[in-house]
Every structure is written in C-alpha cells, then in structure tokens.
Write a protein that holds these residues in place. Structure first.
Motif, PDB file in Angstrom:
ATOM      1  N   ASN A  35       0.832  -1.182   0.000  1.00 34.77           N
ATOM      2  CA  ASN A  35       0.000   0.000   0.000  1.00 34.77           C
ATOM      3  C   ASN A  35       0.875   1.243   0.000  1.00 34.77           C
ATOM      4  N   SER A  37       2.371   5.066   0.722  1.00 27.09           N
ATOM      5  CA  SER A  37       2.539   5.836   1.950  1.00 27.09           C
ATOM      6  C   SER A  37       1.535   6.963   2.035  1.00 27.09           C
ATOM      7  N   PRO A  39      -2.384   8.389   0.793  1.00 28.29           N
ATOM      8  CA  PRO A  39      -3.657   7.980   0.198  1.00 28.29           C
ATOM      9  C   PRO A  39      -4.124   8.882  -0.929  1.00 28.29           C
ATOM     10  N   PHE A  44      -7.486   9.261   5.136  1.00 25.56           N
ATOM     11  CA  PHE A  44      -6.762   8.273   5.921  1.00 25.56           C
ATOM     12  C   PHE A  44      -7.776   7.388   6.635  1.00 25.56           C
ATOM     13  N   ASP A  47      -6.741   1.792   9.343  1.00 23.96           N
ATOM     14  CA  ASP A  47      -5.664   0.851   9.039  1.00 23.96           C
ATOM     15  C   ASP A  47      -4.351   1.532   8.696  1.00 23.96           C
ATOM     16  N   ASN A  48      -4.410   2.798   8.215  1.00 26.43           N
ATOM     17  CA  ASN A  48      -3.147   3.492   7.931  1.00 26.43           C
ATOM     18  C   ASN A  48      -2.954   4.683   8.847  1.00 26.43           C
ATOM     19  N   ARG A  49      -3.446   4.522  10.077  1.00 26.70           N
ATOM     20  CA  ARG A  49      -3.305   5.574  11.090  1.00 26.70           C
ATOM     21  C   ARG A  49      -1.841   5.893  11.366  1.00 26.70           C
ATOM     22  N   LEU A  51       0.397   6.354   9.407  1.00 26.61           N
ATOM     23  CA  LEU A  51       0.917   7.278   8.393  1.00 26.61           C
ATOM     24  C   LEU A  51       0.285   8.661   8.493  1.00 26.61           C
ATOM     25  N   PRO A 216       5.435  10.083   6.508  1.00 26.64           N
ATOM     26  CA  PRO A 216       4.930   8.809   5.980  1.00 26.64           C
ATOM     27  C   PRO A 216       5.983   8.058   5.161  1.00 26.64           C
TER      28      PRO A 216
END
Length: 261
Positions: A35, A37, A39, A44, A47-49, A51, A216
């Motif tokens: 995935n 770095s 979005p 956000f 699941d990508n907290r 970053l 990130p």
C-alpha cells in the motif's frame, strides 16, 4: 457555477458525491504489492493511522471538546482533512466522566446518507451495560444535500444534541463542510449546542505540511529528496487549503519513482 447556470445545486450534489467517491477510492497497491505511503485524495483510514501525521493537536483538541461538551463539531473547507481526522485521528479515551468507567468507549463512524435517522438511529442509543458511545459523523452536510425528507432530517439532527442530556452515555462529533455552517444553526438546539463547542480546521503551516509529506515516507523506509521539499516550502501557502491531498499525491509518485530507481 451550477447556480450561474440556473440549475438546482441539490440535484447536482449526488452526482458530485458519486464523482468524488470514484476519485477518493481506496489506495491502490504499488507494483510491489504494498500500500502507498500517501492515500492521495482519499481519506486516511484506521488501518493506515500510522501514516497520519501533523494533525495530533487537532485530534487531541477534538477529543477534549467532546469530553467536555459531549456534542461538538469540526468545520473546514473541502479537502482540509476533516475526514482523516475522524477516521484516523485516534481512539476516544476510556468511558468515564462523572460515572465509574465501564471499559473502553465504543466508537462508531459513519456518513449520514439519504436516510440518516432510519439507517443509523439504532447506533445512537447504548445497549444495556454498554459503555459510552462515541459517534463520529463524517460529511454531515449530507443531511442537507442527500436527505430530501424534512422529517427524516429533523429526527436525525435533533437526536444528536441529546448527547448533552444528564445521564447520557452518548458523545457526538460531527464533521461539516464549512459552507454548511449556517445550516447547522437552523435547528435552535443544535445551534446552541455548537456554541463554544466547535473546532475550525484551517490550512496547514509549512512545518505541518513538511511533516505530512516527509514522515509517511520515513515510516516505510523511504526518503523525500531535500531539493524537492525545499522547492515546495518556497512557495507561499496562500490557498485556503494548502492541498495536502494533491501535494501528497505528487509526492507519492515521486517516492515511488525514487524507490524504483
């Protein structure tokens, strides 16, 4: 532009939302199957907290407001990061307040859609023995743009400030596009509840924007070239929203290119 063409903005709003949803789809994995770095234009997600950087103070201030007032609102221009703040800004504190804690608070996040009271009304009432419920309503302007039933809209709007009632175990944070601020005062109770309990999400500072771009990349073991960041920071941050979403999309391509080289 729609009004200039003598068209109905309400009729066009669902089409805008549909187009926006296509653009803000889930991040696509890169050629390595990982995935990205950044979005890009998407928000956000939990699941990508890891970053999600540079908005810690906003997340903390929103939690404090909700803890103190039980019902609060976050307002900002489109693209200012309100959705990311709600979805990836961190968990609520343990339940408690003036009562003994019963365990971790329950977190529920949703967007209203066309039938908010019918679809989500059951989520606004804690079950017996359940701790505090923290309800985060993203894109709350949908109550005005997508919900055509006035009674349905009123039922949903009126139940949210009820979080302030004595003994309530409900806490509510709504995220609203800034140009719908006035509509939030149309129902007197909601307008009164938001007085002194609203948080404005403004543009990032240069330091915040730098952190949003550089950190990130560091998390996944990449480096953003200093020359690129230096060129970015020399440009004045005059946009109402200094376009984190579009700039990080550019950095995503740059970082991917750097990793491949």
């Amino acid at each position: 532009m729609v009004r200039a063409c003598e068209a109905d903005p309400g009729e066009w709003e669902p089409w805008w939302k549909e187009a926006e949803a296509e653009v803000e789809g889930p991040p696509v994995a890169d050629e390595r199957g990982e995935n990205p770095s950044y979005p890009g234009l998407a928000r956000f997600e939990p699941d990508n907290r890891a970053l999600f950087f540079c908005r810690d103070w906003l997340a903390e201030e929103s939690r404090l407001l909700v803890s103190e007032h039980r019902f609060t609102g976050v307002f900002g221009a489109s693209g200012s990061g309100k959705s990311s703040l709600l979805w990836a800004g961190g968990d609520p504190p343990p339940a408690g307040g003036d009562r003994e804690p019963e365990g971790p608070a329950v977190l529920r996040v949703f967007t209203p859609g066309a039938r908010p009271a019918e679809t989500y009304g059951h989520l606004l009432a804690p079950d017996v023995g359940e701790p505090d419920i923290w309800v985060l309503v993203d894109q709350s302007e949908e109550v005005f743009t997508l919900c055509r039933d006035k009674d349905e809209r009123t039922r949903f709007i009126d139940v949210l400030p009820a979080a302030r009632d004595a003994g309530s175990r409900l806490r509510v944070l709504i995220a609203v596009r800034a140009d719908f601020y006035a509509q939030c005062a149309e129902r007197r109770e909601q307008g009164d509840a938001l007085r002194g309990a609203a948080l404005l999400v403004g543009p990032m500072t240069a330091d915040e924007l730098r952190e949003a771009v550089v950190r990130p990349a560091q998390v996944v073991g990449l480096l953003v070239e200093h020359e690129l960041t230096a060129r970015m920071w020399t440009r004045p941050l005059t946009s109402p929203v200094p376009c984190r979403c579009s700039r990080t999309r550019c950095w995503s391509h740059s970082a991917a290119a750097g990793a491949a080289s």
